[in-house]
Design an enzyme around this catalytic site. Structure first.
Site, short mmCIF file in Angstrom:
data_model
loop_
_atom_site.label_atom_id
_atom_site.label_comp_id
_atom_site.label_asym_id
_atom_site.label_seq_id
_atom_site.Cartn_x
_atom_site.Cartn_y
_atom_site.Cartn_z
CB CYS A 10 -0.97 -0.02 1.19
SG CYS A 10 -0.24 0.16 2.82
CG ASN A 13 4.42 -1.68 5.15
OD1 ASN A 13 5.52 -2.00 5.59
ND2 ASN A 13 3.45 -2.56 5.01
CB CYS A 15 -3.73 1.42 6.97
SG CYS A 15 -3.61 2.88 8.02
NE ARG A 16 -4.52 1.30 1.56
CZ ARG A 16 -4.36 1.93 0.42
NH1 ARG A 16 -5.24 1.75 -0.56
NH2 ARG A 16 -3.34 2.75 0.22
CB SER A 17 0.47 -3.49 2.75
OG SER A 17 1.22 -2.49 3.40
CG ASP A 127 -5.08 5.14 2.84
OD1 ASP A 127 -5.21 4.75 4.02
OD2 ASP A 127 -4.09 5.76 2.45
#
Length: 161
Positions: A10, A13, A15-17, A127
């Site tokens: 993301c 690095n 939140c999402r990934s 995001d």
């Protein structure tokens, strides 16, 4: 036997990934495939290198049994695109950055993570950083759906293990 390697990517690095890394790690552990898979995550930008995941991501993940406390943000490199079998971007913007970063012969290797959940109806994991708590719940729902599809793909490729 060569391990299958997966990199979730993301922007920062945090939140999402790392959420995807934590969820997929648990799925792989539950499927008894830890000896067959390497999992990591990274960001396209250097905003948060060395930092732990966002506390909102960590809290939502922990409520569903995923551990993110040991993860630390890092920036993706061109070498990552060569090294990992799957380079999975959370959105089109990060996919574009990955394709630009990739050596010319690997420009088609990075792909959207949500391609493993085609029935979900969304191609990008949004995001949640600037939104409310429900955005982190939505991200986790989407990540779980895509992780289901990814583990099925890996099982199929490894002969159904």
């Amino acid at each position: 036997m060569k391990k299958t390697s997966i990199l979730f990517v993301c922007m920062g690095n945090i939140c999402r990934s790392p959420t995807a890394e934590a969820v997929f790690r648990k799925y792989i552990e539950d499927a008894d495939l830890m000896d067959a898979v390497v999992i990591d995550s990274a960001g396209t930008h250097a905003f948060h290198i060395g930092n732990p995941p966002d506390r909102r991501s960590t809290t939502v993940a922990a409520e569903r049994g995923y551990r993110m406390d040991v993860l630390r943000a890092r920036q993706v490199s061109a070498g990552d695109i060569e090294q990992f079998d799957y380079v999975l971007a959370m959105d089109h913007e990060n996919l574009s950055i990955l394709k630009q970063l990739a050596p010319s012969h690997l420009r088609d290797k990075p792909q959207l993570f949500m391609s493993f959940a085609p029935d979900y109806g969304l191609s990008e994991v949004p995001d949640p950083y600037y939104g409310g708590a429900n955005g982190f719940e939505q991200v986790l729902d989407m990540v779980e759906a895509a992780c289901d599809g990814l583990i099925q793909t890996i099982r199929h490729q490894s002969g159904g293990r």
